[in-house]
Each structure stands twice: as structure tokens, then as C-alpha cells.
Design an enzyme around this catalytic site. Structure first.
Site, PDB file in Angstrom:
ATOM      1  CG  ASP A 195      -3.454 -62.954 -38.761  1.00 26.44           C
ATOM      2  OD1 ASP A 195      -3.603 -62.868 -39.997  1.00 26.44           O
ATOM      3  OD2 ASP A 195      -3.822 -62.062 -37.982  1.00 26.44           O
TER       4      ASP A 195
ATOM      5  CB  SER B   4       1.821 -63.240 -34.292  1.00 23.04           C
ATOM      6  OG  SER B   4       1.891 -61.851 -34.316  1.00 23.04           O
TER       7      SER B   4
ATOM      8  CG  HIS C  55      -3.212 -61.474 -34.412  1.00 24.91           C
ATOM      9  ND1 HIS C  55      -2.732 -61.659 -35.684  1.00 24.91           N
ATOM     10  CD2 HIS C  55      -2.115 -61.296 -33.619  1.00 24.91           C
ATOM     11  CE1 HIS C  55      -1.402 -61.601 -35.653  1.00 24.91           C
ATOM     12  NE2 HIS C  55      -1.013 -61.399 -34.416  1.00 24.91           N
TER      13      HIS C  55
END
Ligand SMILES: *[C@@H]1O[C@H](CO)[C@@H](O)[C@H](O)[C@H]1NC(C)=O
Ligand SMILES: *[C@@H]1O[C@H](CO)[C@@H](O)[C@H](O)[C@H]1NC(C)=O
Length: 499
Positions: free
Chosen positions: A194, A168, A279
Site C-alpha cells: 500500500d 506506505s 492500509h
């Protein structure tokens, strides 16, 4: 059903997205802070990021103090082994997520190829309003870069032996570390799991993770579904190889209907768990590649998921396919390669990809829209009744291409049983057609004829052709099952001439 849950999930998503859209108006301030941060020369002791090393699989981490180089050895650092550093992302609760320990344990479990496993813990800077956490990624990137330079001085440890794994916002932290480290040489590898989308999508390569940040950059995109023009994960390619499992926008097993199961597992956290599901799937796909050496997922270069679903992209020629995760073949290109694959909903995620090309001849005036099933018999296993929907009616002569995935290895495909499933509507129409066309006289091609089934196996790159076992009746009837066996079509032209 589940409408209320759907709404609550949407609200939570909105909060996430709102925090990012409101950041847009803060842009000038953001830039101002950035330059100030660059000017500030922090002494090593002042870093907000904690660097931890994991001694073994069960270890919770041992902190390295840059002003006490001895801590490096006390924490079990071995300078003759590579270093993998895990970098977490944005935090909504100020706690490190459990995947961090799972990833560390998975890396440590590989005793045949041991590595130093570290964690860049920047939780105090990540547990902020999203836009502030975004701003902090540059500061943390600088601190990680400073740590790696310190390792070069303190332990003569080359940055080319470093692999940063960022999730992330952590993916962009890794990118900034790679660009701030300076000097002639780059960090060995960066894996972006991601990588965050809001405030990064569409920005210039120097403002996000990009292929310039390391000798090799790979990225896995798992939650790029758009809501109000923004997605949690970044959509654009950011590495040398960019993987889009199941198309990258959403993941199997993460649907709202699964929420009931999640509530049982996570209680009130279920909603945020559901949002995180797709995610965080990027992380679990990567962990999976560490834990299942013999179940490595293969991905194939393709322009988009549509073409991939038609089975058109299963080629490995000229480096067009690669392994997802830790064991990726590290090749650099000037342009990012977008790779696609299908996965299962849970670990082990691997599936086997097949392209099927079926040539139909339809001599009925009306288009035929039947549903078929295929049973596949391999040398190792068998898979029964895989449903096939062609999406459009069969008109005159057409070859259909589609992707079939199997979650087990059936070995080499040796036989296909093809069945036109019974459907009341179709049985009726067929009966009408039967009365119009006299089948009894048996013209060579009448009704619906299935000539050949051509198959390409992605994982083995093998191509095969299957023909009907009974060669004098090629016609397909509703509810009928036909057996297809391997035949040599490529050399058929010459054979036919001989016969
Ligand atoms: C460091 O790793 C090397 C290579 O695996 C190994 O031979 C050596 O014993 C390790 N050193 C220590 C102190 O564990
Ligand atoms: C379809 O193929 C058959 C057999 O090859 C041929 O006889 C027929 O004319 C073709 N029909 C069309 C519309 O191309």
C-alpha cells in the site's frame, strides 16, 4: 448509529490528508531540498537509517555498523542466502509498528528456504510532519542504496539477491533505493505494500516507486478510498504486477462497526487502528502468504472491480493470473498488470473464486426480480444457501454472470441446488400471474425458466455446465428448490442430433 465515531475517524483522516494537501504549496521548497540532499555526500557513519538483522524468529534485531564490517558476521549474515529488507513507513508516534516484528518472524519461520532478514529503521526521519517525512524518503532511499553497495564491496553480495519490502512511505523509499543505486544491475525485487498516495499519486515514475526500480516490482493496494481527492494508498499501478484485493479501496473487517471490537483490543488507539486497518491489510496479506504455504491467494487480471464482480475475469491464460505475496511468479511486462481478488476479513485470507453464468428465460410480460439462493455441493464440502441478487429484473431471455467466493475448498463442484426464496411480495404477484397464465396445460416454456448454470472455477480453471435434474419441468416457482447436476452441454448439439 456510530455517527460520532464516524465523525472522529473522518477528522483523523482529514488531519492525515491536510498534512498532505498543505504540502502541495511547499512543492518548490521540496524540490530545492531534494537537490541539496543529492549534493550532500554523507559518510557511512553518518547515516540516519539504522540497519538491523534478525538472527531468529524471536530476535529484536542486531545493528550493523557500516564502519565495522565485523558486525555483519556478528549479526549472523549469511552471504550465500538472499537478503530481505523490511522498510517501514510514516510514523505518527515515533515507534516501530508491531507488524515489523510479525513480518520479520514470518520470514524467519521459513526454515526450508532460509533468508537473511533485515530492517531499515528510519524512524527518526519518519516521525515527522507528513510532508517532511515524504521529503526524507529520498534521503533514506540513498542510504539504503549506499548500504547495498557497501554489501557488494564488503561481502561480495549481489544486489540481485536483495528483496526490499516497503510499506506506505517505505515503498517509495525502496523505489528511490532502486533508482539511486546506479550501475548496470538492478535490485532483485521490490514489494510495495500500500505505497503512500499523497504527494506521490500522478507523479512521474522517477518520483515514486515504479517498475524501473528493480528487476521485479510487485505492489498490493488496500486503502485507495478517496477523501477530498486524495487517498492514503496510491491508486495507480506502480509495479509489474499490481494487486487490488477487494477492489483496493477498502478492506473487509475494517468497517466502522468493527470499531467496538478494536476499542476492546487497542483502547484509545482504536481510531487510528481503524484507519490503519485497511492500509496495513496489505502487510498482513503478505505475511499470510509466508505463513500459509497451502493457502496462497490467486488474483486475476481485470480492468476494474465491477467487471471482476461479474465474474468476467477468472482467466489464467497468457499469465493473466498470479499468486499474491511472497510466492508471486516473477514475470516482467512492459505494462503493469492490474490483478483483482476477493479476500476474507482475517487470516487465512484466501477465498475460492467462481464465475456463475445463469441463463434465464422469462415469458412473463413483467420483469421478475426475485431473490435466489444456491447451495453448492462439492466432493469435499458443501456450502448452503448462498444468496444471489441479480441487481436488475429478469426480462425475457438473459444470461447473468456473477462472482461467488467461498472461503473453504469444497473440492470439485458436483451439484447445485437452486432456490427461489419466498418473498411475500413475489408470492402475491406470482399468484396473480398464475391466474392469468394457465400452468395446468404446461406449455414447454412458461413463466420463469432456468436453463443451464455454467460455472468456471478460478483456482482450478475448470469449466462445468449444470442442467436441471428433471428435464421435463424446467419451470421455476417461488419457494421451489431445483437440483442441477453436471451435464455435457458442449457436446450436446451432436448428441441431440443423434437422439
Ligand atoms: C549459510 O547458508 C548455507 C545455505 O543454506 C548453509 O549451507 C550454510 O551452512 C550457512 N552458513 C552459516 C555460517 O550458517
Ligand atoms: C426466449 O427463448 C425461448 C426458448 O428458447 C423462445 O421461444 C422465445 O421466443 C425467446 N424470447 C425472446 C423474447 O427472445
Amino acid at each position: 448509529m456510530g455517527n460520532c465515531l464516524r465523525v472522529s475517524i473522518f477528522l483523523v483522516l482529514c488531519i492525515f490528508i491536510q498534512s498532505s494537501t498543505s504540502g502541495r504549496s511547499l512543492e518548490p521548497e521540496l524540490i530545492g531540498r531534494r537537490s541539496r540532499a543529492v549534493e550532500t555526500k554523507k559518510s557511512l557513519q553518518e547515516t540516519e537509517t539504522r540497519f538491523l538483522l534478525f538472527k531468529d524468529e524471536t530476535n529484536k534485531g542486531c545493528q550493523i555498523w557500516l564502519n565495522h564490517p565485523d558486525t555483519l558476521w556478528e549479526c549472523g549474515f549469511n552471504s550465500s542466502l538472499p537478503l530481505v529488507v523490511i522498510i517501514h513507513g510514516w510514523s505518527v508516534d515515533g515507534m516501530l509498528e508491531s507488524w515489523v516484528w510479525q513480518m520479520a518472524a514470518a520470514l524467519k519461520s521459513r526454515t526450508a528456504q532460509p533468508v537473511n532478514v533485515g530492517l531499515a529503521d528510519w524512524i527518526t526521519l519518519a516521525y515527522r510532519h507528513y510532508t517532511i517525512a515524504v521529503r526524507n524518503t529520498r534521503i533514506v532511499g540513498q542510504e539504503v542504496a549506499a548500504f547495498l553497495r557497501w554489501l557488494e564491496v564488503t561481502a561480495q553480495f549481489s544486489r540481485s539477491n536483495v528483496h526490499l519490502i516497503g510499506y506506505s512511505l517505505g515503498a517509495h523509499v525502496s523505489g528511490f533505493a532502486g533508482s539511486y543505486i546506479g550501475g548496470k544491475h538492478k535490485i532483485g525485487r521490490i514489494t510495495g505494500l500500500d505505497a503512500a498516495g499523497p504527494l506521490f499519486e500522478g507523479t512521474s515514475p522517477s518520483d515514486r516507486l515504479s517498475p524501473d526500480d528493480a528487476n521485479f516490482v510487485d505492489a498490493i493496494h488496500t486503502f485507495t478510498q478517496e477523501h477530498m481527492g486524495l487517498s492514503v494508498g496510491i491508486k495507480q499501478p506502480v509495479g509489474h504486477y499490481d494487486f487490488y484485493p477487494n477492489g483496493g479501496s477498502f478492506q473487509p473487517g475494517c468497517h466502522f462497526l468493527e470499531l467496538y471490537k478494536h476499542i476492546a483490543q487497542h483502547g484509545l488507539n482504536a481510531i487510528s487502528q481503524t484507519i490503519k486497518c485497511a492500509h496495513e491489510r496489505s502487510v498482513h496479506l503478505f505475511i499470510d502468504s509466508l505463513l500459509h504455504d497451502h493457502m496462497q491467494s490467486m488474483a486475476y487480471q481485470c480492468s476494474d472491480m465491477d467487471s471482476f464482480s461479474q465474474g468476467l475475469c477468472l482467466s489464467c491464460k497468457k499469465g493473466r493470473c498470479n499468486t499474491l505475496g511472497y510466492h508471486i511468479r516473477q514475470e516482467r511486462h512492459s505494462k503493469s498488470k492490474k490483478l483483482f481478488l476477493v479476500t476474507r476479513a482475517q487470516s487465512p485470507f484466501k477465498v475460492y473464486h467462481y464465475q456463475f453464468k445463469i441463463q434465464f428465460i422469462n415469458q412473463i410480460e413483467k420483469p421478475v426480480e426475485p431473490t435466489f439462493t444456491m447451495s453448492l455441493l462439492g466432493t469435499k464440502e458443501e456450502r448452503q444457501k448462498i444468496p444471489i441478487t441479480l441487481g436488475e429484473g429478469i426480462i425475457s431471455n438473459k444470461t447473468y454472470s456473477f462472482l461467488i467466493t467461498l472461503d473453504l475448498d469444497i473440492g470439485e463442484l458436483i451439484m447445485i441446488r437452486f432456490k427461489w426464496e419466498n418473498s411475500a411480495v413475489w408470492a402475491n404477484i406470482w399468484n396473480t400471474v398464475q391466474t392469468i397464465i394457465p400452468w395446468g396445460t404446461k406449455p414447454h416454456y412458461s413463466g420463469l425458466v432456468l436453463k443451464t448454470i455454467r460455472v468456471k472455477a478460478g483456482e482450478t480453471q475448470q469449466r462445468m455446465t449444470f442442467c436441471s435434474e428433471i428435464t421435463d419441468d424446467l419451470q421455476l416457482h417461488p419457494t421451489q428448490e431445483k437440483t442441477f447436476v453436471k451435464c455435457e452441454v458442449n457436446s450436446k448439439k451432436s448428441k441431440r442430433k443423434i437422439r
